[in-house]
Design a protein around this motif. Sequence first.
Motif, PDB file in Angstrom:
ATOM      1  N   VAL A  19     -13.136  42.841 -18.864  1.00 23.72           N
ATOM      2  CA  VAL A  19     -13.297  43.060 -20.300  1.00 23.72           C
ATOM      3  C   VAL A  19     -11.919  42.961 -20.950  1.00 23.72           C
ATOM      4  O   VAL A  19     -11.012  43.711 -20.614  1.00 23.72           O
ATOM      5  CB  VAL A  19     -13.928  44.432 -20.607  1.00 23.72           C
ATOM      6  N   LEU A  20     -11.785  42.006 -21.855  1.00 25.15           N
ATOM      7  CA  LEU A  20     -10.577  41.864 -22.666  1.00 25.15           C
ATOM      8  C   LEU A  20     -10.893  42.413 -24.048  1.00 25.15           C
ATOM      9  O   LEU A  20     -11.941  42.096 -24.621  1.00 25.15           O
ATOM     10  CB  LEU A  20     -10.160  40.400 -22.749  1.00 25.15           C
ATOM     11  N   ARG A  21      -9.987  43.250 -24.570  1.00 21.40           N
ATOM     12  CA  ARG A  21     -10.283  43.951 -25.832  1.00 21.40           C
ATOM     13  C   ARG A  21      -9.032  43.956 -26.708  1.00 21.40           C
ATOM     14  O   ARG A  21      -7.928  44.169 -26.221  1.00 21.40           O
ATOM     15  CB  ARG A  21     -10.698  45.373 -25.500  1.00 21.40           C
ATOM     16  N   CYS A  22      -9.236  43.736 -28.001  1.00 22.28           N
ATOM     17  CA  CYS A  22      -8.153  43.885 -28.971  1.00 22.28           C
ATOM     18  C   CYS A  22      -8.734  44.498 -30.243  1.00 22.28           C
ATOM     19  O   CYS A  22      -9.948  44.536 -30.429  1.00 22.28           O
ATOM     20  CB  CYS A  22      -7.461  42.554 -29.256  1.00 22.28           C
ATOM     21  N   GLU A  23      -7.841  44.972 -31.092  1.00 22.01           N
ATOM     22  CA  GLU A  23      -8.267  45.585 -32.353  1.00 22.01           C
ATOM     23  C   GLU A  23      -7.595  44.846 -33.500  1.00 22.01           C
ATOM     24  O   GLU A  23      -6.388  44.615 -33.476  1.00 22.01           O
ATOM     25  CB  GLU A  23      -7.872  47.056 -32.384  1.00 22.01           C
ATOM     26  N   ILE A  24      -8.399  44.455 -34.489  1.00 21.44           N
ATOM     27  CA  ILE A  24      -7.893  43.691 -35.619  1.00 21.44           C
ATOM     28  C   ILE A  24      -7.858  44.554 -36.878  1.00 21.44           C
ATOM     29  O   ILE A  24      -8.508  45.589 -36.953  1.00 21.44           O
ATOM     30  CB  ILE A  24      -8.734  42.415 -35.849  1.00 21.44           C
ATOM     31  N   SER A  25      -7.079  44.109 -37.859  1.00 22.92           N
ATOM     32  CA  SER A  25      -6.862  44.903 -39.066  1.00 22.92           C
ATOM     33  C   SER A  25      -8.000  44.838 -40.080  1.00 22.92           C
ATOM     34  O   SER A  25      -8.091  45.691 -40.954  1.00 22.92           O
ATOM     35  CB  SER A  25      -5.562  44.470 -39.747  1.00 22.92           C
ATOM     36  N   LYS A  26      -8.855  43.817 -39.977  1.00 23.00           N
ATOM     37  CA  LYS A  26      -9.981  43.693 -40.914  1.00 23.00           C
ATOM     38  C   LYS A  26     -11.286  43.792 -40.141  1.00 23.00           C
ATOM     39  O   LYS A  26     -11.613  42.888 -39.363  1.00 23.00           O
ATOM     40  CB  LYS A  26      -9.950  42.340 -41.636  1.00 23.00           C
ATOM     41  N   PRO A  27     -12.040  44.855 -40.331  1.00 23.45           N
ATOM     42  CA  PRO A  27     -13.303  44.978 -39.622  1.00 23.45           C
ATOM     43  C   PRO A  27     -14.203  43.764 -39.857  1.00 23.45           C
ATOM     44  O   PRO A  27     -14.304  43.257 -40.969  1.00 23.45           O
ATOM     45  CB  PRO A  27     -13.935  46.241 -40.213  1.00 23.45           C
ATOM     46  N   ASP A  28     -14.805  43.307 -38.788  1.00 19.82           N
ATOM     47  CA  ASP A  28     -15.776  42.208 -38.796  1.00 19.82           C
ATOM     48  C   ASP A  28     -15.210  40.866 -39.247  1.00 19.82           C
ATOM     49  O   ASP A  28     -15.966  39.960 -39.590  1.00 19.82           O
ATOM     50  CB  ASP A  28     -17.016  42.579 -39.625  1.00 19.82           C
ATOM     51  N   ALA A  29     -13.893  40.707 -39.237  1.00 19.97           N
ATOM     52  CA  ALA A  29     -13.299  39.394 -39.522  1.00 19.97           C
ATOM     53  C   ALA A  29     -13.629  38.475 -38.352  1.00 19.97           C
ATOM     54  O   ALA A  29     -13.645  38.913 -37.202  1.00 19.97           O
ATOM     55  CB  ALA A  29     -11.787  39.507 -39.699  1.00 19.97           C
ATOM     56  N   PRO A  30     -13.928  37.211 -38.613  1.00 21.13           N
ATOM     57  CA  PRO A  30     -14.269  36.319 -37.506  1.00 21.13           C
ATOM     58  C   PRO A  30     -13.083  36.133 -36.557  1.00 21.13           C
ATOM     59  O   PRO A  30     -11.939  36.011 -37.003  1.00 21.13           O
ATOM     60  CB  PRO A  30     -14.635  35.003 -38.190  1.00 21.13           C
ATOM     61  N   VAL A  31     -13.361  36.173 -35.266  1.00 21.98           N
ATOM     62  CA  VAL A  31     -12.343  35.911 -34.258  1.00 21.98           C
ATOM     63  C   VAL A  31     -12.833  34.799 -33.342  1.00 21.98           C
ATOM     64  O   VAL A  31     -14.030  34.540 -33.248  1.00 21.98           O
ATOM     65  CB  VAL A  31     -12.000  37.172 -33.425  1.00 21.98           C
ATOM     66  N   GLU A  32     -11.902  34.166 -32.689  1.00 20.21           N
ATOM     67  CA  GLU A  32     -12.217  33.073 -31.768  1.00 20.21           C
ATOM     68  C   GLU A  32     -11.495  33.364 -30.457  1.00 20.21           C
ATOM     69  O   GLU A  32     -10.309  33.670 -30.447  1.00 20.21           O
ATOM     70  CB  GLU A  32     -11.724  31.765 -32.380  1.00 20.21           C
TER      71      GLU A  32
END
Length: 93
Positions: free
Chosen positions: A45-58
Amino acid sequence: AQDAGEYTCDSGDQQTTASLQVKVLPVLFNKELKNVETEEGGTAVLRCEISKPDAPVEWRKGGVVIQPSDKYQLKLKGSVAELIIRGVEPDDC
């Protein structure tokens, strides 16, 4: 960004109009990916946290975009993005 545009206040006899511009902030990583080690055949499991909830990631391995499949599960819940790799094999390194 969807809120940008012309807004008007109309009193019946008069009206005034203003333009709203929205500066779209970039998506930043609050928590970056960390190295993972797992046994062959296991699940990683690779996990990261982004600054904008539900922003699209690739997700990519090298330059190749990872698509959801039986092997790869992509999750985005709020500001946490996860890539789950099932049946890990040496080629997944």
